[in-house]
Design an enzyme around this catalytic site. Sequence first.
Site, mmCIF file in Angstrom:
data_model
loop_
_atom_site.group_PDB
_atom_site.id
_atom_site.type_symbol
_atom_site.label_atom_id
_atom_site.label_comp_id
_atom_site.label_asym_id
_atom_site.label_seq_id
_atom_site.Cartn_x
_atom_site.Cartn_y
_atom_site.Cartn_z
ATOM 1 N N ILE A 76 15.777 -3.585 12.210
ATOM 2 C CA ILE A 76 15.601 -3.149 13.594
ATOM 3 C C ILE A 76 14.216 -2.505 13.733
ATOM 4 O O ILE A 76 13.554 -2.621 14.757
ATOM 5 C CB ILE A 76 16.701 -2.125 13.984
ATOM 6 C CG1 ILE A 76 18.108 -2.671 13.685
ATOM 7 C CG2 ILE A 76 16.559 -1.691 15.435
ATOM 8 C CD1 ILE A 76 18.528 -3.883 14.446
ATOM 9 N N GLY A 77 13.809 -1.833 12.669
ATOM 10 C CA GLY A 77 12.505 -1.178 12.706
ATOM 11 C C GLY A 77 12.552 0.140 13.451
ATOM 12 O O GLY A 77 11.546 0.617 13.983
ATOM 13 N N ASN A 104 20.059 11.959 12.708
ATOM 14 C CA ASN A 104 19.379 11.268 11.611
ATOM 15 C C ASN A 104 17.891 11.248 11.945
ATOM 16 O O ASN A 104 17.487 10.729 12.984
ATOM 17 C CB ASN A 104 19.976 9.854 11.521
ATOM 18 C CG ASN A 104 19.397 9.000 10.420
ATOM 19 O OD1 ASN A 104 18.307 8.448 10.579
ATOM 20 N ND2 ASN A 104 20.109 8.863 9.319
ATOM 21 N N CYS A 135 15.094 4.279 4.737
ATOM 22 C CA CYS A 135 15.124 3.060 5.542
ATOM 23 C C CYS A 135 14.238 2.001 4.883
ATOM 24 O O CYS A 135 13.040 2.211 4.714
ATOM 25 C CB CYS A 135 14.626 3.311 6.962
ATOM 26 S SG CYS A 135 14.604 1.781 7.919
ATOM 27 N N GLY A 248 29.007 2.330 2.894
ATOM 28 C CA GLY A 248 28.600 1.035 2.403
ATOM 29 C C GLY A 248 29.791 0.097 2.423
ATOM 30 O O GLY A 248 30.578 0.060 1.488
HETATM 31 C C1 LIG Z 1 21.804 -2.359 12.445
HETATM 32 C C2 LIG Z 1 21.696 -1.194 11.520
HETATM 33 C C3 LIG Z 1 20.830 -0.151 11.806
HETATM 34 C C4 LIG Z 1 20.720 0.938 10.954
HETATM 35 N N1 LIG Z 1 19.889 1.966 11.273
HETATM 36 C C5 LIG Z 1 19.863 3.089 10.490
HETATM 37 C C6 LIG Z 1 19.124 4.235 10.876
HETATM 38 O O1 LIG Z 1 18.511 4.272 11.930
HETATM 39 N N2 LIG Z 1 19.118 5.299 10.033
HETATM 40 C C7 LIG Z 1 19.817 5.312 8.851
HETATM 41 O O2 LIG Z 1 19.787 6.295 8.131
HETATM 42 N N3 LIG Z 1 20.559 4.237 8.487
HETATM 43 C C8 LIG Z 1 20.596 3.141 9.279
HETATM 44 N N4 LIG Z 1 21.381 2.062 8.918
HETATM 45 C C9 LIG Z 1 22.161 2.130 7.666
HETATM 46 C C10 LIG Z 1 23.601 2.564 7.947
HETATM 47 O O3 LIG Z 1 23.654 3.856 8.498
HETATM 48 C C11 LIG Z 1 24.426 2.533 6.653
HETATM 49 O O4 LIG Z 1 23.809 3.369 5.702
HETATM 50 C C12 LIG Z 1 24.525 1.138 6.058
HETATM 51 O O5 LIG Z 1 24.636 0.188 7.080
HETATM 52 C C13 LIG Z 1 25.690 0.978 5.094
HETATM 53 O O6 LIG Z 1 26.922 1.181 5.733
HETATM 54 P P1 LIG Z 1 27.834 -0.024 6.309
HETATM 55 O O7 LIG Z 1 27.960 -1.040 5.199
HETATM 56 O O8 LIG Z 1 29.112 0.624 6.715
HETATM 57 O O9 LIG Z 1 27.101 -0.601 7.470
HETATM 58 C C14 LIG Z 1 21.486 0.965 9.768
HETATM 59 C C15 LIG Z 1 22.357 -0.088 9.490
HETATM 60 C C16 LIG Z 1 22.482 -1.156 10.331
HETATM 61 C C17 LIG Z 1 23.433 -2.255 9.997
#
Ligand SMILES: Cc1cc2nc3c(=O)[nH]c(=O)nc-3n(C[C@H](O)[C@H](O)[C@H](O)COP(=O)(O)O)c2cc1C
Lengths: 313, 313, 268, 268
Positions: A76-77, A104, A135, A248
């Site tokens: 997403i950036g 965050n 990130c 995760g």
């Molecule tokens: C679309 C997307 C955007 C994310 N944006 C952030 C973010 O802005 N900050 C952050 O710390 N983690 C971000 N993450 C990571 C998630 O918070 C999480 O650590 C990661 O997706 C693993 O958990 P999950 O498997 O339940 O998705 C993002 C993940 C996804 C899929």
Amino acid sequence: MGLTTPVDLSVRIGSLQLANPFIAASGCFGYGVEYAEALDLSRLGGIAVKGLFLSERQGHPPERIVETPAGMLNAIGLQGIGVHRFIAEKMPELRRLGATTIVNICGSTLDEYVELARILSDVEGVAALELNISCPNIKEGGIQFGCSLHGTHDVVSAVRKVTRLPVIPKLTPNVTDVASFARAAAEAGADAVSLVNTFLAMAIDVETRRPRLSNVVGGLSGPAIRPIAVRMVYECRQAVTIPIIGMGGIASAEDALEFFIAGATAVQVGTANFVDPFIWQKLVDGLEQYLERHAIPGVAALVGSLDTTPEHA
Amino acid sequence: MGLTTPVDLSVRIGSLQLANPFIAASGCFGYGVEYAEALDLSRLGGIAVKGLFLSERQGHPPERIVETPAGMLNAIGLQGIGVHRFIAEKMPELRRLGATTIVNICGSTLDEYVELARILSDVEGVAALELNISCPNIKEGGIQFGCSLHGTHDVVSAVRKVTRLPVIPKLTPNVTDVASFARAAAEAGADAVSLVNTFLAMAIDVETRRPRLSNVVGGLSGPAIRPIAVRMVYECRQAVTIPIIGMGGIASAEDALEFFIAGATAVQVGTANFVDPFIWQKLVDGLEQYLERHAIPGVAALVGSLDTTPEHA
Amino acid sequence: MPVDVEARVIRNTRLSPDYNVIALAAPEIAAVTRPGQFVMVRPARGLDPLLRRPFSVFEILRDEDRPIGITILSKRIGPTTRLLFEAAEGDTISCLGPLGQPFALPEPDAEAWMIAGGVGLAPFATLAESLAARGIRSTLFYGARRADELFYLSWFEQRGVRLVLSTEDGSAGAHGRITVPLAAAFQAADGARVACYACGPEPMLAAVSQLAAGFGRDVQVSVERVMGCGMGGCYSCVVPMKTPDGGHHYVRSCISGPVFAGSSLVWD
Amino acid sequence: MPVDVEARVIRNTRLSPDYNVIALAAPEIAAVTRPGQFVMVRPARGLDPLLRRPFSVFEILRDEDRPIGITILSKRIGPTTRLLFEAAEGDTISCLGPLGQPFALPEPDAEAWMIAGGVGLAPFATLAESLAARGIRSTLFYGARRADELFYLSWFEQRGVRLVLSTEDGSAGAHGRITVPLAAAFQAADGARVACYACGPEPMLAAVSQLAAGFGRDVQVSVERVMGCGMGGCYSCVVPMKTPDGGHHYVRSCISGPVFAGSSLVWD
Ligand SMILES: Cc1cc2nc3c(=O)[nH]c(=O)nc-3n(C[C@H](O)[C@H](O)[C@H](O)COP(=O)(O)O)c2cc1C
Ligand SMILES: Cc1cc2nc3c(=O)[nH]c(=O)nc-3n(C[C@H](O)[C@H](O)[C@H](O)COP(=O)(O)OP(=O)(O)OC[C@H]3O[C@@H](n4cnc5c(N)ncnc54)[C@H](O)[C@@H]3O)c2cc1C
Ligand SMILES: Cc1cc2nc3c(=O)[nH]c(=O)nc-3n(C[C@H](O)[C@H](O)[C@H](O)COP(=O)(O)OP(=O)(O)OC[C@H]3O[C@@H](n4cnc5c(N)ncnc54)[C@H](O)[C@@H]3O)c2cc1C
Ligand SMILES: Cc1cc2nc3c(=O)[nH]c(=O)nc-3n(C[C@H](O)[C@H](O)[C@H](O)COP(=O)(O)O)c2cc1C
Ligand code: FES
Ligand code: FES
């Protein structure tokens, strides 16, 4: 739920008390308010809002996500409205809705983290700070701290000095020894660590021979990564005594239970929320039923309870 | 296949010429001979046999595997017959069947790798040595080399000195910067590197609160890891000029193409062979059709051909 | 407020080797959906595919005026649309919606043009019904690859929709892209009040937007971006929206769209 | 030589809320399968579940003596068995086999005892037919939780198999484990030539092996270990086999088994 004594779903992360251990993961739940029509936000353990920089960010051009086996990549950036607009435009509603809001934060420099922490410490309704030093999708922010033990230590202690809010550095899994990062964070005064952020990964469109993401690489999340994430939580549990927020690939109460048993005090859910935005009640119900069935009084008693003695000892 | 000029599926890994770029991954194809009844082994690009120590090994007690989302964990513990029995009992049949045999070797010490390499160098029909310095499932072997740049360098150069066979260290993905390990290997004289081995991971039976594997942790393989593996191959491609053998979750010709385009000269297939032992012909056919459809003369022209220029440059 | 319905498949009609219309029992969604809104669908039981996919609500099914379900017009291009193609009566499909911003309906004295490319027909059945209910005269400009990929023509005719067709191979209607007859229509329409709606591949939306702009008109376009959540959670589905300074910023098409003024977006 | 067949589901019969028998068109497998062999099955289309699962060949289906397919007796415990339970006629299921070492058949002058616990009945239908074809008298000792989990009783009776039943709740046959009537039978059999076969949960196999050993007899047990490949590729499916020095080594039950002499294994 039957007539048994109610089980205790509340958990404590430093000075922060959560009604239940289920937190919306950052970047997977917008600023929270997007879900206010569909859900009662006060019923979630907490909401980690989308990663915020000091100023607004454009993010990467599309494509920003791609599905992969039992997971997805995102780059997403860190598109975002910046901390000031967040405080002005989103916090009032989050307060009104009774959301336990974990902010965050991301910086390009140590000073930016400190500045963000300072600003947010004075804002009513901010429950904790999650330091995004992990990130994988942007060059300038965070990850240079998250991949260096010194960097992790420095950013945590600098933020620690300027805030009384719980400080929760979010660790990257893209390292050889995640436990050493948990240790560095704990030594620097973190109240908890959260892990894992996404795994650096990529997908290729073989017809065009181009990356599927505009950013070339992105972060892998979703059920695919769960076994690695559980292992990392387990390793951190051996290394530190501060609470761990695990995540995760959690997509069910049973998945969350793996994390609690491995050593997480609370968990975050990201990708699975995309699949089922109504997952939160199911998680709460599933956990409650499990605790009742096993006569475990509360989540706390479950945390880190993995039995690794050999089967035929 | 139509009437077009036949495309060239052969690839070269150091002095080793493979008829096609599809190799059975070590530990996923027994000693090869197990599949001789079902398949013509000479039709595979190569066979990386099960990791061999100098002596026989018992391996871990069951459970040794568990399925996870789009993947599996294994902790076999390198059960094996040892190099001497392998040479006496398996090599004659592998030679007879015309298998291109890559021997995957593991040692507890540097000397053991050297000894194994010395022994195997004199054996007719051994096509190459793959140095397993990346097995996450056993304490004493390999991984201490695979997780240290010095260790990797030392074991590769020591083996290099005693053999004229192609030397292919197999890299672990459980490190912060896999490309630096590829570089260390190349500098030490490796003919190629292969990656990835499995990701250290775990799964918990929440009903018993015990690990699902007797060894507590195991290695994650299968489609789940593919996006991470592709990224690592891509990173190594930027770092070294020696050939890369890519693997991790390949289950179709299209999956393999991602690896070629990212920079792999050949690929290995492990977990998917369990699902479909007849996958080899499908991989060859799929690759051939792709090359014809895109008028690409051979695999070599595809390797590392990823186009990362921005879409609207 | 979106709801998640485990919708039973009432009927699955194959229109061609690639296209099907699947009828789903989802009264809660049918009751509140407005033209242009979409649902996030998941036909899989396990984890493959993992994410939901967005689909326009094609028709609202009614039993004596009571909304009982919706249909989806689907073109088979990947795992989810394959499952939709193969779904059998009685299967259940998880269906989250309605989502997104609907089309704005025109004033009663305007006429309406719906411009569809291929499966971009999907949002226009409900729109046609809404227009008809308001007594608004409407035309469907509908382009496809071949005659046998022009679907539901009599359905629209029965509702009084005038049809202007084109096919890429000339097997029905005008030969070529739908923008050709559309340009002629713009030319002829002159000062008439016309509300324009378009849905189809992005190059078509860009062309239609530019064409309309050339005639001093705007188009409500329904964009189709890859969507991770459909709820504003993930920021995957963004489109570049023009900013006053001549630049652009990214807006989420799931919650700010999928319907946008064609003139508000940057087309490249 | 194993083959991989995309087998069409001919019929799916539910025997209880958990058990079903699924008939698959797989003439190539049916033609060569011997009693005790198994197939590796994958009903999923996508990646969930990923791996195949092992199932005994239950019956060989014949059309006027020509083998046309096999059936599988399945107990629903997880994702694959759920898909097998829910499979509809006409679905296809990937089926790799036959695999593994079959039962050794007894000399014509012996009698045969088949000892089944629960879904451990599965390998004994083909065995019963082979025994009957050789004119060997056979008995099925069959234990289950409840009377309604004793299946195919008349099927075996029609083939001349004597039945000795037990249920854990006493709702049919002897009350308790099948080892109770089995012990009595061993006692009574005295010096008679009996070939014993057992399949069921591992504690039962252990108990039966020990019981037999106590009477100076051996049992061919069919073990059910988690299998990754079924072909000897992965070393997941090992069982501890006794070594002369009093220790054990691990052997792959997919290619050295699933049938072993009960006396050769270490039971814990
Ligand atoms: C679309 C997307 C955007 C994310 N944006 C952030 C973010 O802005 N900050 C952050 O710390 N983690 C971000 N993450 C990571 C998630 O918070 C999480 O650590 C990661 O997706 C693993 O958990 P999950 O498997 O339940 O998705 C993002 C993940 C996804 C899929
Ligand atoms: C608001 C909205 C409404 C839609 N309505 C319909 C509808 O009514 N009927 C219909 O058939 N489809 C519709 N789509 C498109 C539909 O969502 C995709 O076809 C669907 O995601 C395909 O899923 P799949 O699993 O079959 O294939 P996928 O694996 O998701 O996609 C296959 C390939 O197509 C690409 N792709 C996927 N979606 C799109 C897209 N939107 N634009 C360009 N490339 C894409 C993917 O990147 C991939 O390469 C709509 C999309 C949106 C955003
Ligand atoms: C040679 C052989 C023949 C078999 N024949 C039959 C048969 O005819 N009918 C039948 O119903 N089943 C049979 N089984 C068992 C069958 O393979 C499992 O029930 C099947 O793997 C379940 O798949 P699943 O995806 O439904 O559940 P899974 O998710 O694979 O399993 C669910 C749970 O059960 C455990 N489990 C899986 N397999 C076994 C096992 N063999 N022993 C103990 N625990 C296990 C898993 O660890 C998991 O916790 C046989 C097994 C073998 C090795
Ligand atoms: C059951 C199993 C056993 C393995 N044993 C070995 C081994 O002995 N030596 C080795 O180098 N890699 C071993 N591996 C790793 C594979 O060779 C391969 O690197 C990994 O599985 C990723 O590829 P895949 O996703 O195609 O399986 C093993 C993998 C599995 C699943
Ligand atoms: S699809 Fe997730 S924000 Fe639009
Ligand atoms: S199941 Fe793979 S070796 Fe037996």
